[in-house]
Enzyme design. Structure first.
Site, mmCIF file in Angstrom:
data_model
loop_
_atom_site.group_PDB
_atom_site.id
_atom_site.type_symbol
_atom_site.label_atom_id
_atom_site.label_comp_id
_atom_site.label_asym_id
_atom_site.label_seq_id
_atom_site.Cartn_x
_atom_site.Cartn_y
_atom_site.Cartn_z
ATOM 1 N N THR A 122 0.836 8.306 -1.424
ATOM 2 C CA THR A 122 2.007 9.177 -1.419
ATOM 3 C C THR A 122 2.549 9.340 -2.836
ATOM 4 O OG1 THR A 122 2.505 8.382 0.782
ATOM 5 C CG2 THR A 122 4.288 9.486 -0.400
ATOM 6 N N THR A 123 2.685 8.224 -3.541
ATOM 7 C CA THR A 123 3.167 8.275 -4.917
ATOM 8 C C THR A 123 2.206 9.089 -5.785
ATOM 9 O OG1 THR A 123 4.099 6.081 -4.560
ATOM 10 C CG2 THR A 123 3.902 6.807 -6.844
ATOM 11 N N TYR A 126 -4.174 4.120 6.328
ATOM 12 C CA TYR A 126 -2.891 4.260 5.646
ATOM 13 C C TYR A 126 -1.902 4.756 6.696
ATOM 14 C CZ TYR A 126 0.681 5.982 2.363
ATOM 15 O OH TYR A 126 1.862 6.223 1.700
ATOM 16 N N ASN A 127 -1.067 3.852 7.176
ATOM 17 C CA ASN A 127 -0.098 4.215 8.210
ATOM 18 C C ASN A 127 1.266 4.446 7.568
ATOM 19 O OD1 ASN A 127 0.368 4.545 11.094
ATOM 20 N ND2 ASN A 127 1.733 2.767 10.929
ATOM 21 N N TYR A 128 1.811 5.625 7.749
ATOM 22 C CA TYR A 128 3.119 5.959 7.172
ATOM 23 C C TYR A 128 3.834 6.875 8.162
ATOM 24 C CZ TYR A 128 6.394 7.341 3.385
ATOM 25 O OH TYR A 128 7.500 7.582 2.597
ATOM 26 N N LYS A 188 -2.653 -0.316 5.159
ATOM 27 C CA LYS A 188 -1.424 -0.268 4.367
ATOM 28 C C LYS A 188 -0.388 0.384 5.264
ATOM 29 C CE LYS A 188 -0.880 3.001 1.090
ATOM 30 N NZ LYS A 188 -0.074 3.776 0.114
ATOM 31 N N ASP A 189 0.605 -0.388 5.667
ATOM 32 C CA ASP A 189 1.634 0.094 6.587
ATOM 33 C C ASP A 189 2.914 0.327 5.793
ATOM 34 O OD1 ASP A 189 2.743 0.731 9.095
ATOM 35 O OD2 ASP A 189 3.406 -1.344 9.454
ATOM 36 N N THR A 190 3.199 1.572 5.511
ATOM 37 C CA THR A 190 4.442 1.880 4.795
ATOM 38 C C THR A 190 5.515 2.053 5.858
ATOM 39 O OG1 THR A 190 3.244 2.821 2.941
ATOM 40 C CG2 THR A 190 5.554 3.455 3.152
ATOM 41 N N VAL A 204 2.112 -3.279 -1.312
ATOM 42 C CA VAL A 204 1.781 -2.018 -1.988
ATOM 43 C C VAL A 204 3.103 -1.424 -2.450
ATOM 44 C CG1 VAL A 204 0.675 0.236 -1.801
ATOM 45 C CG2 VAL A 204 -0.154 -1.654 -0.399
HETATM 46 C C1 PYR Z 1 2.174 5.040 -1.488
HETATM 47 O O1 PYR Z 1 2.774 5.595 -2.413
HETATM 48 O O2 PYR Z 1 1.057 5.429 -1.150
HETATM 49 C C2 PYR Z 1 2.792 3.907 -0.811
HETATM 50 O O3 PYR Z 1 2.330 3.383 0.158
HETATM 51 C C3 PYR Z 1 4.008 3.374 -1.335
#
Ligand code: PYR
Length: 281
Positions: free
Chosen positions: A42-43, A128-130, A153-155, A192
């Site tokens: 995302t960043t 990548y879970n967000y 990676k669970d945001t 992360v």
């Molecule tokens: C991203 O920027 O991908 C995060 O998970 C913070």
């Protein structure tokens, strides 16, 4: 306790990826104690990158390190699969993807999406879970059903939600800056942190304090991180990270790209001044 940084994507003023700046940034982060580089998160403005640009970010990063997680997700599955195949020829930690977003689709489609990626990938596949961004929560039960996910990676502000994946025995990271300390202290594989782009030292200090049993110092640094992130959120979090890398790490990572507009001069100066007050190095 691994520190993972989802790196910014450095653009030139006319919107091209600046690969030299990618390499400079990655080299510096590794020197500062970062263990793994997450590209096209995302960043890194992942959903706003073309497949070709995602590959460029991966290429520039892997020239410096093989400690890479390569985010390949998109709504165009043939492009995603091309990136998966491309990564098959390289040595890296994993390819990762968010679920197909935007469309309202049944769970079975999401399960199939990840199974398709796994069947094409010779590398490990991470989720990548967000949920607050994608509108889809691929939780531990779904990961179990998918059956081939080896990391996540669970945001997510809900730490117990993240902990459920760890119960499955897969590599598990939480991606909320505010839970960096909690993630490192609680038996997850690490954190992360987008703020790690400009403040890798703070993450490193949190880790060191935890290793030394100095919880008070870890908490103090966690709050410095939270204050910095809250400051960036007031002006435009993703644009602000570019400014703060230059401010605190001493080199430019270029510009974000429209519609993630760069900050005005005035806003940038105010941001930097406030940030210096919060983090007195
Ligand atoms: C991203 O920027 O991908 C995060 O998970 C913070």
């Amino acid at each position: 306790m691994e520190i993972v940084v989802p790196i910014v994507t450095p653009f030139t003023s006319d919107g091209k990826i600046d690969e030299t700046k990618v390499r400079t940034h990655v080299e510096n982060l590794l020197k500062k104690g970062v263990d793994i580089i997450f590209v096209n998160g995302t960043t890194g403005l992942g959903p706003a990158l073309s497949a070709e640009e995602k590959r460029k970010m991966f290429d520039a990063t892997i020239e410096v390190t093989d400690k890479v997680i390569f985010q390949v997700g998109s709504l165009n599955l043939s492009e995603t699969m091309e990136l998966v195949s491309y990564a098959n020829k390289k040595d890296l930690i994993a390819v990762a993807s968010y679920p197909p977003y935007y469309f309202s689709i049944p769970k079975e489609f999401i399960v199939k999406y990840f199974k398709d990626i796994c069947s094409k990938s010779s590398n490990a596949v991470y989720l990548y879970n967000y949920p607050s961004a994608t509108g889809k929560d691929v939780d531990a039960d779904m990961v179990k059903e998918i059956g081939c996910i080896s990391g996540v990676k669970d945001t997510n502000p809900d730490f117990a939600h993240t902990l459920r994946y760890k119960e499955l025995g897969i590599k598990t990271y939480n991606g909320s800056d505010s839970l960096a300390m909690t993630s490192m202290a609680s038996g997850l594989d690490g954190t992360v942190s987008g703020a790690g782009n400009y403040a890798p030292e703070i993450l490193n200090q949190i880790r060191e304090s935890l290793r030394n049993g100095d919880v008070g110092s870890a908490i103090k640094n966690q709050f410095v991180l939270i204050d910095l992130v809250n400051l960036t959120k007031r002006v435009g979090q993703f644009s602000a990270i570019y400014e703060l890398v230059e401010e605190f790490q001493g080199y430019s990572v270029g510009y974000p790209r429209d519609p993630i507009y760069p900050l005005s001069k005035d806003s940038s100066e105010k941001l930097r001044e406030e940030a210096r007050k919060i983090w007195k190095k």
